[in-house]
Design a protein around this motif. Sequence first.
Motif, PDB file in Angstrom:
ATOM      1  N   ALA A 187      -8.322  56.324 -53.323  1.00  0.00           N
ATOM      2  CA  ALA A 187      -9.734  56.153 -53.672  1.00  0.00           C
ATOM      3  C   ALA A 187     -10.594  56.354 -52.435  1.00  0.00           C
ATOM      4  N   SER A 188     -10.203  55.740 -51.366  1.00  0.00           N
ATOM      5  CA  SER A 188     -10.987  55.839 -50.136  1.00  0.00           C
ATOM      6  C   SER A 188     -10.978  57.258 -49.575  1.00  0.00           C
ATOM      7  N   ARG A 189      -9.813  57.871 -49.621  1.00  0.00           N
ATOM      8  CA  ARG A 189      -9.684  59.196 -49.025  1.00  0.00           C
ATOM      9  C   ARG A 189     -10.492  60.256 -49.768  1.00  0.00           C
ATOM     10  N   PHE A 190     -10.559  60.134 -51.092  1.00  0.00           N
ATOM     11  CA  PHE A 190     -11.145  61.232 -51.874  1.00  0.00           C
ATOM     12  C   PHE A 190     -12.547  60.956 -52.414  1.00  0.00           C
ATOM     13  N   SER A 191     -13.056  59.723 -52.236  1.00  0.00           N
ATOM     14  CA  SER A 191     -14.346  59.414 -52.865  1.00  0.00           C
ATOM     15  C   SER A 191     -15.496  59.495 -51.887  1.00  0.00           C
ATOM     16  N   HIS A 192     -16.669  59.800 -52.422  1.00  0.00           N
ATOM     17  CA  HIS A 192     -17.907  59.632 -51.663  1.00  0.00           C
ATOM     18  C   HIS A 192     -18.473  58.253 -51.920  1.00  0.00           C
TER      19      HIS A 192
ATOM     20  N   SER B 236     -16.341  53.454 -46.399  1.00  0.00           N
ATOM     21  CA  SER B 236     -16.331  52.587 -45.220  1.00  0.00           C
ATOM     22  C   SER B 236     -17.064  51.269 -45.514  1.00  0.00           C
ATOM     23  N   LYS B 237     -17.932  51.299 -46.515  1.00  0.00           N
ATOM     24  CA  LYS B 237     -18.649  50.073 -46.863  1.00  0.00           C
ATOM     25  C   LYS B 237     -17.797  49.177 -47.783  1.00  0.00           C
ATOM     26  N   VAL B 238     -17.004  49.825 -48.652  1.00  0.00           N
ATOM     27  CA  VAL B 238     -16.253  49.067 -49.659  1.00  0.00           C
ATOM     28  C   VAL B 238     -14.853  48.691 -49.157  1.00  0.00           C
ATOM     29  N   MET B 239     -14.247  49.586 -48.411  1.00  0.00           N
ATOM     30  CA  MET B 239     -12.871  49.331 -47.949  1.00  0.00           C
ATOM     31  C   MET B 239     -12.888  48.449 -46.702  1.00  0.00           C
ATOM     32  N   THR B 240     -13.342  47.213 -46.881  1.00  0.00           N
ATOM     33  CA  THR B 240     -13.310  46.287 -45.749  1.00  0.00           C
ATOM     34  C   THR B 240     -12.324  45.166 -46.055  1.00  0.00           C
ATOM     35  N   TYR B 241     -11.878  44.515 -44.989  1.00  0.00           N
ATOM     36  CA  TYR B 241     -10.919  43.413 -45.130  1.00  0.00           C
ATOM     37  C   TYR B 241     -11.421  42.375 -46.131  1.00  0.00           C
ATOM     38  N   SER B 242     -12.692  41.975 -45.973  1.00  0.00           N
ATOM     39  CA  SER B 242     -13.180  40.863 -46.796  1.00  0.00           C
ATOM     40  C   SER B 242     -13.405  41.300 -48.253  1.00  0.00           C
ATOM     41  N   THR B 243     -13.920  42.505 -48.486  1.00  0.00           N
ATOM     42  CA  THR B 243     -14.124  42.955 -49.874  1.00  0.00           C
ATOM     43  C   THR B 243     -12.796  43.048 -50.608  1.00  0.00           C
TER      44      THR B 243
END
Lengths: 273, 349
Positions: free
Chosen positions: A203-208, A225-232
């Motif tokens: 998801a992270s690699r291919f999504s905008h 980079s906003k969604v794929m964080t440790y806390s989220t």
Amino acid sequence: MSNLFVEDVSVGYSGSPIIEGLSVSVPDQKITTIIGPNGCGKSTLLKAIARILKTDKGAVFLDGKAIHQLSTKKIAKRMAILPQSSEVPSGLTIFELVSYGRFPHQGGFGGLNLEDLKQIDWAIQVTGLSEFKDRSVEALSGGQRQRVWIAMALAQDTDILILDEPTTYLDLAHQLDILLLLEKLNIEEKRTIIMVLHDLNHASRFSHNMIAMKGGEIIKEGSPSKVMTYSTIQTVFEIDVNLTTCPFSHNPIFHSYQLSRDTQQLFENANEG
Amino acid sequence: MAILKKYTQVDTEDVIYQSRPVIASIIIMGGLFGLIVSIGISVSFGAADIDMGTVWSSIVQYNDELTSHQIIQEIRLPRVLGAALVGACFAVSGSIMQGITRNPLADSGLLGLNAGAAFMLAISFAFFPGMPYMYIIFFSFAGAALGAGLVFGIGSMTRGGLKPVRLVLAGAAVSALLIALSEGIAIYYRISQDLAFWHAGGVSGTKWENLEMVAPLVIVAFLGAMSLSKSITIISLGEEIAIGLGQRTKKIKFFLAIIVLILAGIGVSIVGAVGFVGLIIPHITRFLVGHDYRWIIPCSAILGGLLVVLADFGARMINPPLETPIGALIALLGVPFFLYLARKGGEEI
């Protein structure tokens, strides 16, 4: 404003709502991926957008009009849908199955005209299925079958593609193969793609744009980079991840993970020791 | 022009796809020819053998002073045409049901329609004896609707919805109940003989006036099925795919359900609860012509008609002058076929 957005939508199965009062917009010509644990409502949201599920409240808007007020055939010329795990009827050739993608463009009894044939041919070619064109779909591998369904969606000639877990049940190489195809369609054909994926790294690699859901609500949305964080990810999936950067997309990915409660246990044990 | 040329030339690999309309046309032409021939043969054989020339002259130059002409015109011809009609009805209703339920085991017999229609026939025999044929047909529709309603109702009551196997199980249960009720009514009201005859399935009682009454309904139902045939193909890909392709699935399914009830109801009202025609024929047709319902519907109509005409002919020939029940003959073919499909897993359609 985006062409496709969801406003204050409540939707669920037979009276019990899974999503309540949810609003989100899908950016044009971008790849958007919905992530979240099982039962979080991501497929439900996707089905509401695709008009497979009727909304109890609110509406999905396409070009500023509520989709339940548009004719379903018109919508079918704007968005194509690839449901989860579609079973193939026996005895269909790839050409035949892909040709059904032209249904919204045809009259009642529906013979194929030249334009239809061109579109079908293109869809088969771009999904790399030309050599199998007249084979039976049953005879194909899982990855090839998924390509056939994508080809059918492409034959539909829509600018929006909606896919529910297109990589499920595929091995690693075939998962990547499908995602690269979608990426190519997004870059070369400017198609808006919205899908559900279970693999967060994919998801992270291919999504905008990513939409993280839990319990029927959106926890976070935005760039990877906003969604794929440790806390989220901890909030959404209850796992603790070791984040790093994808060498291909330079978006965040993780190389391993632990259940959050196990991590806590680990610390507690260490303190006791 | 270049593009046009590209698509009109026949590649060897296109042969499978392109040959299907050819095969389908051969089936329609050959099937029709076979149907006419077998109707001719079937009409000429019987308790009194009548040669083909007399059969022909009885049709083109009917002479009501000749007994042979009378036998053919009043007894045999309506019976054989009835058989053809019934076969077409059951086969087309089976094709539609298998398409829209995506259930390879769907058949008006297995899904409770035939038992429902037979049950209502029992009621009509018991409570309204001597009812005009037109009302019997409507009772038959209502019964088919009742059977289907019960089966689909029970099948969808539990969580998870209408799974193919669950539908067939519900069909078996509902059929058993309705047949038991019909038999109860039959015994209590002493109409067993009338009903036994009906249940065993026989076209021998078919009269011209019955055919004249049902023919327009059957024609309308067939035309309806043909005009929705493309939609059946799309629905058979799955509900969500069909919606995605812009199909108004609820509306289409509603119309198709009505067509199925009409066809199954008429079939039962003429011949009784004969099963398996609607199971066997659609599978054979799909095997021959592929998955396009624009071909499946007409081909299964013809092949279904042919099967029942031949079965009826066989029923008269096996042990003359007694008639073997036509339902039993078809079941002889149908049961092994059903077991074969069930063994295959019944997963595909």
